[in-house]
Design a protein around this motif. Sequence first.
Motif, PDB file in Angstrom:
ATOM      1  N   ARG A 209       0.810  -1.224   0.000  1.00  0.00           N
ATOM      2  CA  ARG A 209       0.000   0.000   0.000  1.00  0.00           C
ATOM      3  C   ARG A 209       0.844   1.277   0.000  1.00  0.00           C
ATOM      4  O   ARG A 209       0.315   2.371   0.041  1.00  0.00           O
ATOM      5  CB  ARG A 209      -0.944  -0.002   1.211  1.00  0.00           C
ATOM      6  CG  ARG A 209      -2.009  -1.079   1.118  1.00  0.00           C
ATOM      7  CD  ARG A 209      -2.994  -1.061   2.283  1.00  0.00           C
ATOM      8  NE  ARG A 209      -4.144  -1.893   1.966  1.00  0.00           N
ATOM      9  CZ  ARG A 209      -4.175  -3.224   2.075  1.00  0.00           C
ATOM     10  NH1 ARG A 209      -3.119  -3.876   2.494  1.00  0.00           N
ATOM     11  NH2 ARG A 209      -5.260  -3.894   1.749  1.00  0.00           N
TER      12      ARG A 209
ATOM     13  N   GLU B 104     -15.062   5.876  -0.346  1.00  0.00           N
ATOM     14  CA  GLU B 104     -14.502   5.044   0.729  1.00  0.00           C
ATOM     15  C   GLU B 104     -14.753   5.660   2.110  1.00  0.00           C
ATOM     16  O   GLU B 104     -14.910   4.929   3.093  1.00  0.00           O
ATOM     17  CB  GLU B 104     -12.998   4.802   0.528  1.00  0.00           C
ATOM     18  CG  GLU B 104     -12.653   3.850  -0.612  1.00  0.00           C
ATOM     19  CD  GLU B 104     -12.899   2.363  -0.308  1.00  0.00           C
ATOM     20  OE1 GLU B 104     -13.842   2.037   0.445  1.00  0.00           O
ATOM     21  OE2 GLU B 104     -12.148   1.534  -0.836  1.00  0.00           O
TER      22      GLU B 104
ATOM     23  N   TYR C 258     -16.304   3.296   4.854  1.00  0.00           N
ATOM     24  CA  TYR C 258     -15.716   3.017   6.171  1.00  0.00           C
ATOM     25  C   TYR C 258     -16.619   3.468   7.317  1.00  0.00           C
ATOM     26  O   TYR C 258     -16.682   2.809   8.352  1.00  0.00           O
ATOM     27  CB  TYR C 258     -14.337   3.676   6.296  1.00  0.00           C
ATOM     28  CG  TYR C 258     -13.217   2.799   5.759  1.00  0.00           C
ATOM     29  CD1 TYR C 258     -12.491   1.956   6.594  1.00  0.00           C
ATOM     30  CD2 TYR C 258     -12.898   2.798   4.407  1.00  0.00           C
ATOM     31  CE1 TYR C 258     -11.472   1.144   6.108  1.00  0.00           C
ATOM     32  CE2 TYR C 258     -11.882   1.987   3.892  1.00  0.00           C
ATOM     33  CZ  TYR C 258     -11.174   1.167   4.753  1.00  0.00           C
ATOM     34  OH  TYR C 258     -10.178   0.355   4.262  1.00  0.00           O
TER      35      TYR C 258
ATOM     36  N   MET D 218     -19.781  -0.289   5.561  1.00  0.00           N
ATOM     37  CA  MET D 218     -19.094  -1.557   5.842  1.00  0.00           C
ATOM     38  C   MET D 218     -19.483  -2.167   7.188  1.00  0.00           C
ATOM     39  O   MET D 218     -19.432  -3.384   7.351  1.00  0.00           O
ATOM     40  CB  MET D 218     -17.573  -1.368   5.747  1.00  0.00           C
ATOM     41  CG  MET D 218     -17.103  -1.312   4.291  1.00  0.00           C
ATOM     42  SD  MET D 218     -15.509  -0.493   4.020  1.00  0.00           S
ATOM     43  CE  MET D 218     -14.436  -1.339   5.104  1.00  0.00           C
TER      44      MET D 218
ATOM     45  N   TRP E 297     -16.773  -5.541   9.814  1.00  0.00           N
ATOM     46  CA  TRP E 297     -15.892  -5.451   8.644  1.00  0.00           C
ATOM     47  C   TRP E 297     -14.692  -4.542   8.952  1.00  0.00           C
ATOM     48  O   TRP E 297     -13.532  -4.913   8.724  1.00  0.00           O
ATOM     49  CB  TRP E 297     -16.692  -4.960   7.425  1.00  0.00           C
ATOM     50  CG  TRP E 297     -15.984  -5.100   6.103  1.00  0.00           C
ATOM     51  CD1 TRP E 297     -14.652  -5.353   5.904  1.00  0.00           C
ATOM     52  CD2 TRP E 297     -16.566  -4.997   4.794  1.00  0.00           C
ATOM     53  NE1 TRP E 297     -14.377  -5.409   4.556  1.00  0.00           N
ATOM     54  CE2 TRP E 297     -15.527  -5.193   3.854  1.00  0.00           C
ATOM     55  CE3 TRP E 297     -17.853  -4.742   4.321  1.00  0.00           C
ATOM     56  CZ2 TRP E 297     -15.739  -5.137   2.479  1.00  0.00           C
ATOM     57  CZ3 TRP E 297     -18.075  -4.693   2.946  1.00  0.00           C
ATOM     58  CH2 TRP E 297     -17.023  -4.903   2.035  1.00  0.00           C
TER      59      TRP E 297
ATOM     60  N   LEU F  10     -10.534  -5.488   9.349  1.00  0.00           N
ATOM     61  CA  LEU F  10      -9.491  -4.863   8.525  1.00  0.00           C
ATOM     62  C   LEU F  10      -8.402  -4.171   9.346  1.00  0.00           C
ATOM     63  O   LEU F  10      -7.368  -3.791   8.807  1.00  0.00           O
ATOM     64  CB  LEU F  10     -10.114  -3.836   7.572  1.00  0.00           C
ATOM     65  CG  LEU F  10     -10.943  -4.398   6.416  1.00  0.00           C
ATOM     66  CD1 LEU F  10     -11.500  -3.259   5.583  1.00  0.00           C
ATOM     67  CD2 LEU F  10     -10.119  -5.338   5.545  1.00  0.00           C
TER      68      LEU F  10
ATOM     69  N   LEU G 283      -4.705  -4.764   8.889  1.00  0.00           N
ATOM     70  CA  LEU G 283      -4.138  -4.314   7.601  1.00  0.00           C
ATOM     71  C   LEU G 283      -3.898  -2.805   7.590  1.00  0.00           C
ATOM     72  O   LEU G 283      -3.295  -2.273   6.654  1.00  0.00           O
ATOM     73  CB  LEU G 283      -5.080  -4.683   6.441  1.00  0.00           C
ATOM     74  CG  LEU G 283      -5.443  -6.164   6.286  1.00  0.00           C
ATOM     75  CD1 LEU G 283      -6.329  -6.363   5.063  1.00  0.00           C
ATOM     76  CD2 LEU G 283      -4.187  -7.023   6.142  1.00  0.00           C
TER      77      LEU G 283
ATOM     78  N   THR H  93      -5.789  -0.296   6.947  1.00  0.00           N
ATOM     79  CA  THR H  93      -6.314   0.419   5.772  1.00  0.00           C
ATOM     80  C   THR H  93      -7.172   1.590   6.257  1.00  0.00           C
ATOM     81  O   THR H  93      -7.614   1.609   7.412  1.00  0.00           O
ATOM     82  CB  THR H  93      -7.186  -0.510   4.904  1.00  0.00           C
ATOM     83  OG1 THR H  93      -8.286  -0.978   5.690  1.00  0.00           O
ATOM     84  CG2 THR H  93      -6.399  -1.693   4.397  1.00  0.00           C
ATOM     85  N   SER H  94      -7.397   2.553   5.379  1.00  0.00           N
ATOM     86  CA  SER H  94      -8.340   3.627   5.703  1.00  0.00           C
ATOM     87  C   SER H  94      -8.861   4.175   4.378  1.00  0.00           C
ATOM     88  O   SER H  94      -8.461   3.697   3.315  1.00  0.00           O
ATOM     89  CB  SER H  94      -7.651   4.738   6.486  1.00  0.00           C
ATOM     90  OG  SER H  94      -7.000   5.620   5.596  1.00  0.00           O
TER      91      SER H  94
ATOM     92  N   LYS I 279      -6.232   7.125   0.272  1.00  0.00           N
ATOM     93  CA  LYS I 279      -5.571   6.210  -0.671  1.00  0.00           C
ATOM     94  C   LYS I 279      -4.452   6.935  -1.423  1.00  0.00           C
ATOM     95  O   LYS I 279      -4.580   7.237  -2.620  1.00  0.00           O
ATOM     96  CB  LYS I 279      -6.590   5.674  -1.703  1.00  0.00           C
ATOM     97  CG  LYS I 279      -7.847   5.088  -1.084  1.00  0.00           C
ATOM     98  CD  LYS I 279      -7.569   3.725  -0.528  1.00  0.00           C
ATOM     99  CE  LYS I 279      -8.755   3.090   0.107  1.00  0.00           C
ATOM    100  NZ  LYS I 279      -8.398   2.065   1.071  1.00  0.00           N
TER     101      LYS I 279
ATOM    102  N   TYR J  56      -1.677   5.912  -2.426  1.00  0.00           N
ATOM    103  CA  TYR J  56      -1.061   5.141  -3.512  1.00  0.00           C
ATOM    104  C   TYR J  56      -1.698   5.423  -4.873  1.00  0.00           C
ATOM    105  O   TYR J  56      -1.072   5.223  -5.901  1.00  0.00           O
ATOM    106  CB  TYR J  56      -1.090   3.634  -3.203  1.00  0.00           C
ATOM    107  CG  TYR J  56      -2.454   3.058  -2.893  1.00  0.00           C
ATOM    108  CD1 TYR J  56      -3.373   2.791  -3.898  1.00  0.00           C
ATOM    109  CD2 TYR J  56      -2.830   2.777  -1.578  1.00  0.00           C
ATOM    110  CE1 TYR J  56      -4.619   2.255  -3.607  1.00  0.00           C
ATOM    111  CE2 TYR J  56      -4.071   2.229  -1.280  1.00  0.00           C
ATOM    112  CZ  TYR J  56      -4.967   1.974  -2.297  1.00  0.00           C
ATOM    113  OH  TYR J  56      -6.196   1.459  -2.014  1.00  0.00           O
TER     114      TYR J  56
ATOM    115  N   THR K 278     -10.753  -3.398  -4.654  1.00  0.00           N
ATOM    116  CA  THR K 278     -12.093  -3.463  -5.259  1.00  0.00           C
ATOM    117  C   THR K 278     -12.907  -2.298  -4.695  1.00  0.00           C
ATOM    118  O   THR K 278     -13.638  -2.476  -3.723  1.00  0.00           O
ATOM    119  CB  THR K 278     -12.778  -4.794  -4.882  1.00  0.00           C
ATOM    120  OG1 THR K 278     -12.672  -4.971  -3.463  1.00  0.00           O
ATOM    121  CG2 THR K 278     -12.140  -5.976  -5.570  1.00  0.00           C
TER     122      THR K 278
HETATM  123  N1  IYR Z   1     -12.106  -1.383  -0.176  1.00  0.00           N
HETATM  124  C1  IYR Z   1     -11.648  -0.836   1.073  1.00  0.00           C
HETATM  125  C2  IYR Z   1     -11.780  -1.783   2.231  1.00  0.00           C
HETATM  126  C3  IYR Z   1     -11.058  -3.076   2.173  1.00  0.00           C
HETATM  127  C4  IYR Z   1     -11.778  -4.250   2.120  1.00  0.00           C
HETATM  128  C5  IYR Z   1     -11.153  -5.452   2.171  1.00  0.00           C
HETATM  129  I1  IYR Z   1     -12.275  -7.166   2.194  1.00  0.00           I
HETATM  130  C6  IYR Z   1      -9.732  -5.535   2.226  1.00  0.00           C
HETATM  131  O1  IYR Z   1      -9.099  -6.761   2.248  1.00  0.00           O
HETATM  132  C7  IYR Z   1      -9.007  -4.350   2.286  1.00  0.00           C
HETATM  133  C8  IYR Z   1      -9.669  -3.117   2.251  1.00  0.00           C
HETATM  134  C9  IYR Z   1     -10.201  -0.315   0.922  1.00  0.00           C
HETATM  135  O2  IYR Z   1      -9.587  -0.503  -0.128  1.00  0.00           O
HETATM  136  O3  IYR Z   1      -9.696   0.296   1.856  1.00  0.00           O
END
Ligand code: IYR
Length: 204
Positions: free
Chosen positions: A19, A72, A76, A80, A84, A88, A91, A93-94, A97, A99, A154
Motif C-alpha cells: 500500500r 470510501e 468506512y 461496511m 468489517w 481490517l 491491515l 487500511t483507511s 488512498k 497510492y 475493489t
Molecule cells: N475497499 C476498502 C476496504 C477493504 C476491504 C477489504 I475485504 C480488504 O481486504 C481491504 C480493504 C479499501 O480498499 O480500503
Amino acid sequence: MIERSASFYREMNNRRSVRHFSDEDVDIEVIENIIRTAGTSPSGAHTEPWTFVVVRDQTIKQDVRNIIEEEEEINYTKRMGKQWTKDLQPLKTSYIKEYLTTAPYLLLVFKQIYGIKDNGKRVNHYYNEISVAIATGMLLAAIQNAGLVTLTSTPLNCGPKLKALLGRPNNEKLLILLPVGYPHKDARVPDLKRKSLDNIMVLI
Ligand code: IYR
C-alpha cells in the motif's frame, strides 16, 4: 520440473499486497508485457471478455483518487459496518488512498458482460466474471515476475463514476483496480501467515 515448480512457488510466495508506493516510473513496455500475459488467460468460449485500462496521466489519477476517497469515506463510516472495519484493522487500511496518486500506473480491470460485433449485434460472454478474475490472477503473477508490486483493490460503489471518468462503454463493469509500481523504500506489510499445504489441499 520439480525444481521449476518449487522455484515458481518461492517467487509467488514473495508476493505481498503493498500500500506504499514509490513514484519511480516504470517502462510502459513492461506494463504492456504484463497485460499481454493477462490476455493469455482462458475465457468462456474464448470470448476474452476483458479490458485493461492503464492510467498514467497524473490528472486522471487524481480524479480517480478523488472519486474513490469520497466513496470510501462513506464505506468506512456507514456501509461496511463494525465487524468489517474491525476485521481490517490488522491491515491498517483507511479511506485515504495515497497510492492512487503515487504509483506510476493504475490498472483498471473491466469485465465485458457481453461483446458487440462489428454489425452491432451482441455476443454472449459466458462466465465473464470468472474469466476476468482468472486473467487478473495471471496479471498479479506477471507483476510479481517483473519485480513490481501491486494491491488488489475493489473500490466499493465507485464503478459507475470511474467507468464514466474513463469513458468506458455500457457493456463493461469495473472488477478490480491495481496500482502498479515499485514499493516505497519504507514500505511495510503486515506479518501475515499463509495456510499450510495440509490446510488447502485434499488428496484422495
Ligand atoms: N475497499 C476498502 C476496504 C477493504 C476491504 C477489504 I475485504 C480488504 O481486504 C481491504 C480493504 C479499501 O480498499 O480500503
